[in-house]
Design a protein around this motif. Structure first.
Motif, mmCIF file in Angstrom:
data_model
loop_
_atom_site.group_PDB
_atom_site.id
_atom_site.type_symbol
_atom_site.label_atom_id
_atom_site.label_comp_id
_atom_site.label_asym_id
_atom_site.label_seq_id
_atom_site.Cartn_x
_atom_site.Cartn_y
_atom_site.Cartn_z
ATOM 1 N N ARG A 60 0.820 -1.207 0.000
ATOM 2 C CA ARG A 60 0.000 0.000 0.000
ATOM 3 C C ARG A 60 0.854 1.256 0.000
ATOM 4 N N LEU A 61 0.428 2.230 -0.782
ATOM 5 C CA LEU A 61 1.032 3.552 -0.745
ATOM 6 C C LEU A 61 -0.058 4.537 -0.353
ATOM 7 N N LEU A 62 0.389 5.631 0.204
ATOM 8 C CA LEU A 62 -0.565 6.605 0.695
ATOM 9 C C LEU A 62 -0.117 7.977 0.208
ATOM 10 N N ALA A 63 -1.018 8.736 -0.382
ATOM 11 C CA ALA A 63 -0.663 10.104 -0.740
ATOM 12 C C ALA A 63 -0.857 10.957 0.505
ATOM 13 N N LEU A 64 0.207 11.651 0.895
ATOM 14 C CA LEU A 64 0.172 12.416 2.140
ATOM 15 C C LEU A 64 -0.100 13.875 1.797
ATOM 16 N N PRO A 65 -1.283 14.369 2.082
ATOM 17 C CA PRO A 65 -1.556 15.761 1.704
ATOM 18 C C PRO A 65 -0.754 16.747 2.561
ATOM 19 N N GLU A 66 -0.380 17.869 1.974
ATOM 20 C CA GLU A 66 0.351 18.899 2.715
ATOM 21 C C GLU A 66 -0.379 19.295 3.988
ATOM 22 N N ALA A 67 -1.700 19.367 3.874
ATOM 23 C CA ALA A 67 -2.492 19.804 5.029
ATOM 24 C C ALA A 67 -2.274 18.874 6.228
ATOM 25 N N LEU A 68 -2.149 17.567 5.951
ATOM 26 C CA LEU A 68 -1.927 16.616 7.038
ATOM 27 C C LEU A 68 -0.547 16.821 7.669
ATOM 28 N N LEU A 69 0.453 17.008 6.789
ATOM 29 C CA LEU A 69 1.809 17.243 7.304
ATOM 30 C C LEU A 69 1.845 18.479 8.195
ATOM 31 N N ARG A 70 1.209 19.559 7.701
ATOM 32 C CA ARG A 70 1.157 20.795 8.503
ATOM 33 C C ARG A 70 0.478 20.519 9.829
ATOM 34 N N GLY A 71 -0.620 19.762 9.762
ATOM 35 C CA GLY A 71 -1.370 19.431 10.965
ATOM 36 C C GLY A 71 -0.515 18.649 11.958
ATOM 37 N N ILE A 72 0.315 17.756 11.434
ATOM 38 C CA ILE A 72 1.181 16.958 12.318
ATOM 39 C C ILE A 72 2.170 17.874 13.040
ATOM 40 N N TYR A 73 2.794 18.780 12.278
ATOM 41 C CA TYR A 73 3.757 19.699 12.899
ATOM 42 C C TYR A 73 3.094 20.540 13.988
ATOM 43 N N THR A 74 1.986 21.184 13.623
ATOM 44 C CA THR A 74 1.387 22.107 14.592
ATOM 45 C C THR A 74 0.719 21.359 15.735
ATOM 46 N N GLY A 75 0.068 20.241 15.406
ATOM 47 C CA GLY A 75 -0.583 19.443 16.451
ATOM 48 C C GLY A 75 0.419 18.944 17.481
ATOM 49 N N LEU A 76 1.542 18.429 16.985
ATOM 50 C CA LEU A 76 2.557 17.910 17.902
ATOM 51 C C LEU A 76 3.138 19.015 18.767
ATOM 52 N N GLU A 77 3.366 20.158 18.154
ATOM 53 C CA GLU A 77 3.941 21.259 18.924
ATOM 54 C C GLU A 77 2.960 21.700 20.021
ATOM 55 N N TYR A 78 1.685 21.746 19.640
ATOM 56 C CA TYR A 78 0.651 22.167 20.582
ATOM 57 C C TYR A 78 0.536 21.177 21.743
ATOM 58 N N GLU A 79 0.572 19.896 21.412
ATOM 59 C CA GLU A 79 0.354 18.864 22.431
ATOM 60 C C GLU A 79 1.597 18.590 23.276
ATOM 61 N N THR A 80 2.763 18.644 22.638
ATOM 62 C CA THR A 80 3.948 18.153 23.353
ATOM 63 C C THR A 80 5.069 19.182 23.485
ATOM 64 N N GLY A 81 4.906 20.353 22.869
ATOM 65 C CA GLY A 81 5.945 21.389 22.965
ATOM 66 C C GLY A 81 7.274 20.901 22.405
ATOM 67 N N GLN A 82 8.326 21.095 23.216
ATOM 68 C CA GLN A 82 9.677 20.715 22.791
ATOM 69 C C GLN A 82 9.808 19.229 22.436
ATOM 70 N N ALA A 83 8.981 18.405 23.093
ATOM 71 C CA ALA A 83 9.088 16.954 22.867
ATOM 72 C C ALA A 83 8.671 16.568 21.448
ATOM 73 N N ALA A 84 8.057 17.511 20.731
ATOM 74 C CA ALA A 84 7.631 17.227 19.354
ATOM 75 C C ALA A 84 8.804 16.705 18.526
ATOM 76 N N ARG A 85 9.973 17.259 18.781
ATOM 77 C CA ARG A 85 11.162 16.833 18.025
ATOM 78 C C ARG A 85 11.435 15.354 18.226
ATOM 79 N N LEU A 86 11.346 14.943 19.471
ATOM 80 C CA LEU A 86 11.635 13.558 19.808
ATOM 81 C C LEU A 86 10.609 12.627 19.164
ATOM 82 N N VAL A 87 9.349 13.075 19.248
ATOM 83 C CA VAL A 87 8.282 12.258 18.668
ATOM 84 C C VAL A 87 8.511 12.100 17.168
ATOM 85 N N LEU A 88 8.811 13.218 16.495
ATOM 86 C CA LEU A 88 9.030 13.163 15.050
ATOM 87 C C LEU A 88 10.222 12.264 14.718
ATOM 88 N N ARG A 89 11.286 12.403 15.489
ATOM 89 C CA ARG A 89 12.469 11.591 15.221
ATOM 90 C C ARG A 89 12.153 10.100 15.390
#
Lengths: 152, 228
Positions: free
Chosen positions: B47-76
């Motif tokens: 399976r392949l999935l097309a990842l819309p820009e809106a979702l990527l943006r949402g991931i960045y901002t959502g993670l920052e909102y929920e976890t602050g600095q830890a967002a980096r660790l989560v993303l990594r």
């Protein structure tokens, strides 16, 4: 990347084809028998054209190592096959996507520029020897297009 | 040599119906869509999935909102998981296609396949710089990264933790060593390409702190290449 024909279908979504588009389609279909003939000729003679090119190349450049010769053989086969398909379907994008991008990197990586200047000269001559002039004109522009992309 | 199923090294096979192996990841051959099911898949059937820009943006901002600095660790960490899966798939696809284990592929074919895979998946143009390989450091450059393109503008440091995690695991799996990866330049901050340095975890443990303190890619590379 889509072929010109597919592109036309996309652009003509839910409308009739315009006169010039129909003409284009007609030319494509009318040209098919001739293109198919050339395609078959290439398929039949591939083996000869490629092995004779390699023999002549080896005579002219006796120092080439077996791996380089093998790469060269694979590239010539790819060149002929993709050019034949691009000719049959009148889709030059195929060359770029499936062939040129791949080959140009290998040519650079293995430093094959000088070898291929010689190989292409011989290959073009072999094609002239194996195809009638009326057949050659179908495939030659595509071969030359790849040659230009790789060597200049 | 498996001269029967493909034209490859050493075989004198000119059968016109035997394919000559080249770009496995050519987009028109690799990407398949099924109108009936509405799904995308690879030519290998995964399976392949097309990842819309809106979702990527949402991931960045959502993670920052929920976890602050830890967002980096989560993303990594997400990147690491992704890298592990991607490597598995890459190895599987190529070894099935070329009918030999990944480790036996010619270097040229391997590298080209990686570049093409990156491109066809829509992750940009990847180049690996081997200049410092004898000192144990790889520099990876990615241009047109979609992950950098959607980085929220208030970040003033490279934020490609997802890609850094992916690259770290990918090269760890490839080399069998415990490698770390730090992004040292980002298109989002005006750099020409996204640059990543990859080396052993021990040598890069200060890496993110160096980036935080504003060191440039060149300065970080210099630090890593200093003897001792």
């Amino acid at each position: 990347m889509v072929s010109p024909l597919e592109q036309m279908l996309i652009e003509s979504e839910a409308r009739y084809l315009k006169s010039e588009e129909l003409e284009h389609l007609k030319a494509y279909v009318l040209g098919w028998p001739k293109r198919q003939h050339v395609y078959r000729v290439l398929r039949e003679r591939e083996s000869q054209v490629v092995s004779q090119t390699l023999d002549a190349l080896q005579k002219e450049m006796p120092d080439l190592s077996p791996p380089v010769l093998d790469l060269c053989r694979r590239h010539l086969l790819l060149l002929l096959r993709h050019s034949a398909m691009a000719m049959l379907l009148q889709d030059e994008n195929l060359l770029k996507e499936r062939l040129i991008e791949w080959m140009e990197e290998e040519v650079r990586l293995y430093g094959l520029q000088r070898v291929y200047e010689v190989a292409y000269r011989i290959f073009q001559q072999e094609l002239r020897d194996h195809l009638a002039p009326g057949e050659l004109e179908f495939i030659r522009p595509l071969i030359t297009q790849v040659q230009v992309a790789l060597l200049f | 040599m498996n001269g029967t199923s493909s034209i490859s090294n050493g075989s004198v096979n000119f059968d016109p119906y035997t394919p000559v192996l080249a770009n496995y990841y050519a987009p028109s051959a690799y990407l398949r869509s099924d109108l009936e099911s509405g799904l995308l898949e690879s030519r290998h059937g995964e399976r392949l999935l097309a990842l819309p820009e809106a979702l990527l943006r949402g991931i960045y901002t959502g993670l920052e909102y929920e976890t602050g600095q830890a967002a980096r660790l989560v993303l990594r960490n997400c990147g690491r998981m992704w890298g592990k899966e991607f490597f598995r798939r890459f190895a599987q696809e190529l070894s099935d296609y070329y009918q030999k284990p990944l480790a036996e592929l010619e270097m040229g074919v391997f590298l080209q396949s990686l570049r093409q895979a990156w491109k066809t998946h829509g992750w940009g143009l990847i180049e690996i710089d081997w200049t410092y390989k004898d000192q144990g450091v790889l520099v990876v450059s990615i241009r047109h990264s979609p992950f950098a393109a959607v980085t929220p503008p208030h970040f003033k440091r490279p934020m490609g933790f997802l890609e850094a995690g992916l690259l770290a695991t990918w090269f760890s799996q490839l080399t069998g060593q415990d490698l770390l990866c730090v992004q040292t330049a980002s298109e989002a901050l005006g750099a020409e390409s996204n640059l990543f340095v990859v080396t052993t975890a021990a040598r890069l443990k200060e890496g993110e702190a160096w980036v935080d303190s504003g060191l440039s890619h060149e300065q970080i590379l210099e630090k890593l290449l200093q003897p001792g």
